[in-house]
Design a protein around this motif. Structure first.
Motif, mmCIF file in Angstrom:
data_model
loop_
_atom_site.group_PDB
_atom_site.id
_atom_site.type_symbol
_atom_site.label_atom_id
_atom_site.label_comp_id
_atom_site.label_asym_id
_atom_site.label_seq_id
_atom_site.Cartn_x
_atom_site.Cartn_y
_atom_site.Cartn_z
ATOM 1 N N ILE A 1 0.838 -1.197 0.000
ATOM 2 C CA ILE A 1 0.000 0.000 0.000
ATOM 3 C C ILE A 1 0.874 1.247 0.000
ATOM 4 O O ILE A 1 0.690 2.164 -0.818
ATOM 5 N N LEU A 2 1.848 1.289 0.917
ATOM 6 C CA LEU A 2 2.717 2.452 1.009
ATOM 7 C C LEU A 2 3.540 2.630 -0.267
ATOM 8 O O LEU A 2 3.712 3.746 -0.754
ATOM 9 N N GLY A 3 4.028 1.528 -0.820
ATOM 10 C CA GLY A 3 4.876 1.610 -2.004
ATOM 11 C C GLY A 3 4.118 2.021 -3.251
ATOM 12 O O GLY A 3 4.499 2.966 -3.948
ATOM 13 N N VAL A 4 3.034 1.316 -3.555
ATOM 14 C CA VAL A 4 2.290 1.575 -4.794
ATOM 15 C C VAL A 4 1.612 2.936 -4.753
ATOM 16 O O VAL A 4 1.737 3.746 -5.686
ATOM 17 N N LEU A 5 0.897 3.218 -3.662
ATOM 18 C CA LEU A 5 0.208 4.504 -3.561
ATOM 19 C C LEU A 5 1.210 5.651 -3.452
ATOM 20 O O LEU A 5 1.088 6.673 -4.137
ATOM 21 N N GLY A 6 2.225 5.483 -2.590
ATOM 22 C CA GLY A 6 3.220 6.532 -2.427
ATOM 23 C C GLY A 6 4.031 6.767 -3.687
ATOM 24 O O GLY A 6 4.278 7.915 -4.079
ATOM 25 N N GLY A 7 4.433 5.686 -4.364
ATOM 26 C CA GLY A 7 5.186 5.830 -5.604
ATOM 27 C C GLY A 7 4.383 6.511 -6.692
ATOM 28 O O GLY A 7 4.897 7.353 -7.437
ATOM 29 N N SER A 8 3.086 6.173 -6.778
ATOM 30 C CA SER A 8 2.212 6.807 -7.773
ATOM 31 C C SER A 8 2.073 8.298 -7.497
ATOM 32 O O SER A 8 2.218 9.128 -8.403
ATOM 33 N N TRP A 9 1.778 8.630 -6.242
ATOM 34 C CA TRP A 9 1.522 10.039 -5.898
ATOM 35 C C TRP A 9 2.775 10.886 -6.076
ATOM 36 O O TRP A 9 2.715 11.974 -6.644
ATOM 37 N N LEU A 10 3.924 10.384 -5.601
ATOM 38 C CA LEU A 10 5.160 11.162 -5.712
ATOM 39 C C LEU A 10 5.551 11.373 -7.171
ATOM 40 O O LEU A 10 5.989 12.466 -7.558
ATOM 41 N N THR A 11 5.389 10.346 -7.992
ATOM 42 C CA THR A 11 5.741 10.479 -9.407
ATOM 43 C C THR A 11 4.819 11.463 -10.110
ATOM 44 O O THR A 11 5.263 12.325 -10.876
#
Length: 412
Positions: free
Chosen positions: A324-334
């Motif tokens: 959750i942290l990786g996929v959501l965080g990676g999407s939002w930051l990118t």
């Protein structure tokens, strides 16, 4: 005189549209995506059924028969090894074809559209690995299992999405598919780099020579299966003998398969083989692997041991929370730092729902667990149980979240 403030423009000076994190799907890709989703959904349901059979059988009065069959030596390999090294080679071949198609003509061929899901997949592998290592760097932990929670099971995830998310936008399904392709590629690299044992150069060179022959035959437009089948079997065998996991042979041949149609050609070789081998992979290869990989003992003592085992705790936490942290965080930051934007039909809550779904790590996670703990059967059993537990938790949470998002779209 102060100039009037400029209103944001949808187009740049060159007339190009701003980058979209989740673009609308073109008509030819929509048809291809629909076919692929149907096949993967069927495979996911069969995968779940095979896992249930394995769990029931391994915990029944006939559990000795299960373990005897799993460990039975059939030629040079055990039945379990044939399932993981042999049957899964078909699955990884189709993953290689799918990856090449995405790179050549699909979403991954367009940087602006690929960057967000690829970054999400990368972060969705790194963050779970870091969470696992944070829990297992102590004296009782096993850092070598860090790769187990990095993989997402696309067949299982798409099955859940198809059952509870029928009203969700197609762009979100495309995002999950693109993320899964990138995730599979990362898992392939992990297996090839970190789980090669007893490396033999001559065998690898022989395997690569056969792959090169496969490429030449593709360029010559040879179509006879009587030539390709022995070539594929030889590639698989030499890859196995080289010390690199044999499924990498399937990936190499998939990437060597032509995916563009010639003039007057109804379907490319890649498309033909996906239609021919897809049912075998979804209906036989992956379920057979699950049947012999998911049979773990589930009793009071096993559950107590798992609840205190750093490896099991690390895997569950990494898959359920790390994804959750990786996929959501990676999407939002990118999206934030590349000035990309969501498709007008989507909200970040949709991406959050898919990030929960990405915590389902079944087929490849079980395979990596086998490779990581092959010399420790007791730890392997606990790692497998943790993968199954985490996948079940992620599936339940994703079902709850996706149902809410599905109702929201259905009522609009």
């Amino acid at each position: 005189m102060t100039p009037a403030p400029r209103t944001p423009q949808r187009r740049t000076a060159r007339g190009s549209e701003r980058r979209r994190a989740f673009p609308r799907i073109r008509t030819p890709e929509r048809a291809y995506l629909a076919d692929l989703l149907r096949a993967e959904t069927t495979g996911g349901l069969l995968l779940v059924a095979a896992a249930i059979v394995a769990l029931v059988w391994a915990n029944s009065p006939w559990q000795d028969a299960y373990h005897h069959l799993r460990d039975y030596e059939l030629g040079p390999l055990t039945v379990e090894a044939w399932a993981s090294d042999g049957a899964l080679a078909v699955f990884f071949y189709l993953a290689g074809v799918e990856l090449k198609r995405e790179l050549v003509v699909g979403t991954l061929s367009r940087f602006n559209e690929a960057i967000v899901p690829v970054a999400a997949a990368l972060a969705g592998m790194i963050v779970p690995a870091l969470i696992y290592l944070a829990i297992n760097l102590g004296p009782d932990g096993e850092p070598k299992g860090w790769a187990v929670p990095t993989a997402t099971d696309i067949a299982f995830a798409l099955a859940v999405l198809a059952i509870v998310g029928r009203s969700l936008p197609s762009a979100l399904r495309a995002f999950l598919l693109t993320l899964a392709v990138a995730d599979d590629f990362g898992a392939i690299l992990i297996i090839a780099i970190f789980f090669s044992h007893g490396f033999h150069l001559w065998a690898l060179l022989a395997s690569l020579a056969l792959v090169a022959g496969f490429i030449v035959l593709q360029r010559l437009r040879v179509r006879s299966s009587f030539i390709y089948l022995p070539l594929a079997l030889g590639t698989w065998w030499f890859m196995h003998e080289s010390g690199i996991h044999a499924t990498i042979a399937g990936v190499a041949l998939g990437l060597a398969t032509r995916v563009l149609r010639d003039e007057g050609e109804a379907r490319s070789p890649g498309e033909r083989l996906q239609h021919r081998l897809g049912p075998w992979s979804a209906g036989l290869a992956v379920p057979v692997f699950a049947l012999f990989a998911a049979g773990v003992t589930v009793d009071g003592e096993a559950l107590r041991t798992m609840l205190t085992d750093p490896v099991a705790i690390g895997i569950v936490a990494a898959l359920v929370l790390g994804k959750i942290l990786g996929v959501l965080g990676g999407s939002w930051l990118t999206a934030r730092f590349t000035r990309a934007e969501l498709n007008a039909d989507l909200a970040w809550r949709d991406v959050a729902a898919v990030s929960v779904l990405a915590g389902i790590g079944f087929t490849v996670a079980l395979l990596i667990a086998q490779l990581a703990f092959t010399d420790d059967p007791a730890q392997l059993e606990r790692a497998k149980a943790a993968v199954l537990t985490a996948s079940l938790i992620a599936a339940i949470l994703a079902t709850f979240v996706l149902r809410r998002r599905n109702r929201a779209y259905a009522n609009t």
